[in-house]
Enzyme design. Structure first.
Site, PDB file in Angstrom:
ATOM      1  N   ASP A   1       0.844  -1.199   0.000  1.00 43.70           N
ATOM      2  CA  ASP A   1       0.000   0.000   0.000  1.00 43.70           C
ATOM      3  C   ASP A   1       0.872   1.240   0.000  1.00 43.70           C
ATOM      4  OD1 ASP A   1      -2.261  -1.500   0.166  1.00 43.70           O
ATOM      5  OD2 ASP A   1      -2.899  -0.788   2.140  1.00 43.70           O
TER       6      ASP A   1
ATOM      7  N   LYS B   1      -8.217   0.648  -5.216  1.00 44.99           N
ATOM      8  CA  LYS B   1      -9.428   0.073  -4.632  1.00 44.99           C
ATOM      9  C   LYS B   1     -10.679   0.820  -5.058  1.00 44.99           C
ATOM     10  CE  LYS B   1      -7.120  -1.186  -0.255  1.00 44.99           C
ATOM     11  NZ  LYS B   1      -6.990  -2.637  -0.380  1.00 44.99           N
TER      12      LYS B   1
ATOM     13  N   GLY C   1      -3.255  -7.320   8.038  1.00 41.68           N
ATOM     14  CA  GLY C   1      -2.592  -7.466   9.328  1.00 41.68           C
ATOM     15  C   GLY C   1      -1.160  -7.969   9.269  1.00 41.68           C
TER      16      GLY C   1
ATOM     17  N   GLY D   1      -0.286  -3.758   3.892  1.00 39.74           N
ATOM     18  CA  GLY D   1      -0.956  -2.465   3.859  1.00 39.74           C
ATOM     19  C   GLY D   1      -0.274  -1.492   4.788  1.00 39.74           C
ATOM     20  N   SER D   2      -0.871  -1.335   5.952  1.00 37.67           N
ATOM     21  CA  SER D   2      -0.387  -0.347   6.901  1.00 37.67           C
ATOM     22  C   SER D   2       0.975  -0.723   7.480  1.00 37.67           C
ATOM     23  CB  SER D   2      -1.407  -0.223   8.037  1.00 37.67           C
ATOM     24  OG  SER D   2      -2.713  -0.211   7.507  1.00 37.67           O
TER      25      SER D   2
END
Lengths: 189, 291
Positions: free
Chosen positions: B23, B80, B213, B234-235
């Site tokens: 991301d 997205k 996650g 992602g994060s």
């Protein structure tokens, strides 16, 4: 016959399956200790060439692989694998390659074409594919063109295609590579 | 049943295997991701952890922002759209995105219907937390599947549950006799042809990544050992202390996921991991969106 398949990232498993259908033994190269096994040939699969180049160099594989190819080890690169062989990367093949030559994924396509020494109606699947912009020496021979662009070439022990024979059911390109491997093994023997 | 465009789109996912999709929210982050060895980037205005923190309605990113990222890197760029938001998907197709993620991370635009993805030329990846969801998305035209996990938490437990469940459901189908498959299709609420494919091949007809996650090289290696064919992060990267180093370590961990010695080296000195929150501590379960 034992073929090493570079398994750092990408569609390496598809190549292994094709070679297994041809009755050829394969093993995956994920790090230097894998590479040190005996082998009769090497496959550089499709995937992202930036990722594969980075991992080759981080894992200390770049120089050993380059030396082996220059020493005559038969090698077959598809798509990202062709980019790895080209000028500015491994640089073992005298070709200049344009990455993402057909644009983004909407430019990906499937066709059939003639491949020198292999035959007609060879299925060709292009996925965000490169093509060869320029052949840099007479040692390198064009094997196929699509719409005026070079999409397959051979230079001695090195074979490269923009497209992915491992994604189609036709075995002829891999058979051609295995003939190259056999020719070299006979020489060594 | 599968047209040529869908074949090509499934095949692009095959090229991403063994890779890490990261991301990113800016061209600068996209370049860091590419240099670290990302096989693709997901362009979005806010990473899931921030979407969670901000609350409210979360939508498709500004096309101009996505274009900036497309221009910054040479690897595939994904983006997205909201579940069921046909128009957002059309817009992403118009800017020639390489893959659309019809994603539960954004607020759903439709509580019943997903997008008919067979009507599009660009490929779609969709989240799934079990085999039934995965096969329904594939029937709708998804050409790549990822676990839902619980995005923006830095907690891998949901991705693990989803991947384990999917793998065990696949093994169950493989062991069934032919006449049991009809009932299995009914229970999975999935088309019989796809159930039959899984029975015969022991895997989904499309590539299956882990997502939601993943925060450390060990998390990535865990997901690969559980059968993921690649990993979305992602994060976990840009919410951490040293994104560049962590990103490169996760890329290497995915390639050599079975080499514990190397994983130990890769896990050293990565700085702060994202703080993370447990599933019990959050009010919004994104994985419950879009079944």
């Amino acid at each position: 016959m034992r073929i090493a398949v570079l398994a750092l990232q990408g569609a390496f498993n598809e190549h292994e399956q094709v070679l297994q259908r041809l009755g050829v033994e394969t093993f995956e190269v994920r790090q230097l200790s894998d590479w040190q096994q005996p082998k009769d040939g090497l496959i550089l699969p499709g995937g992202e060439s930036t990722v594969q180049m980075r991992l080759l160099s981080q894992l200390g594989l770049l120089e050993p692989v380059r030396e082996a190819i220059l020493g005559g080890l038969p090698v077959f690169g598809t798509c990202a694998g062709m980019i790895l062989l080209s000028e500015g990367r491994l640089g073992t093949m005298d070709i200049r390659v344009r990455r993402n030559a057909y644009g983004r994924q909407l430019g990906s396509f499937h066709t059939e074409g003639q491949v020198e020494g292999t035959g007609n109606h060879v299925p060709m699947t292009f996925i965000r594919a490169p093509y060869i912009e320029e052949i840099l020496s007479p040692r390198c021979q064009v094997l196929a063109e699509v719409d005026g662009h070079i999409v397959a070439a051979q230079q001695g022990n090195q074979l490269a295609t923009s497209f992915h024979p491992e994604l189609d059911q036709d075995l002829r390109i891999h058979q051609h590579f295995m003939q190259m491997v056999s020719a070299v093994s006979r020489l060594v023997a | 049943m599968v047209n040529e465009r869908q074949d090509l789109n499934r095949q692009l996912a095959q090229m991403l295997k063994g890779g890490v999709i990261m991301d990113v929210t800016t061209p600068e982050q996209a370049r860091i991701a590419e240099e670290a060895g990302a096989c693709a980037v997901m362009a979005l205005e806010r990473i899931p952890a921030d979407i969670r923190a901000a609350g409210g309605v979360s939508r498709m990113s500004d096309p101009k922002m996505i274009r900036g990222i497309q221009e910054a890197v040479s690897i595939p760029v994904m983006a997205k759209c909201r579940i069921g938001h046909i128009a957002e998907a059309q817009i992403l197709q118009a800017i020639e995105i390489d893959y659309i993620d019809e994603s539960e991370v954004l607020s759903p635009a439709d509580n019943i219907y997903h997008i008919d993805k067979t009507k599009f030329d660009v490929p779609f990846v969709c989240g799934a937390k079990n085999l039934g969801e995965a096969l329904r998305r594939i029937a709708e035209g998804a050409t790549m599947i990822r676990t839902k996990g619980e995005p923006g938490t830095g907690d891998v437990v949901q991705a693990v549950s989803h991947m384990r469940l999917m793998q065990s459901e696949i093994r169950r189908l493989v062991s069934m006799s032919d006449d049991e498959l009809f009932e299995a299709a009914k229970q999975l609420q999935a088309p019989y042809e796809l159930v039959r494919f899984v029975h015969e091949n022991g895997k989904l007809p499309v590539v299956n990544f882990a997502a939601g996650g993943v925060a450390t090289p060990a998390d990535a290696a865990l997901m690969m050992q559980l059968g993921a064919e690649g990993v979305f992060v992602g994060s976990g990267i840009f919410k951490s202390g040293n994104p560049r180093k962590r990103a490169a370590a996760i890329v290497q961990a995915v390639t050599n996921y079975q080499d514990a010695k190397l994983l130990a080296e890769l896990s050293e000195d990565l700085g702060e991991a994202m703080v993370g929150i447990n599933e019990q501590e959050i009010e919004l379960l994104m994985a419950e969106r879009g079944k």
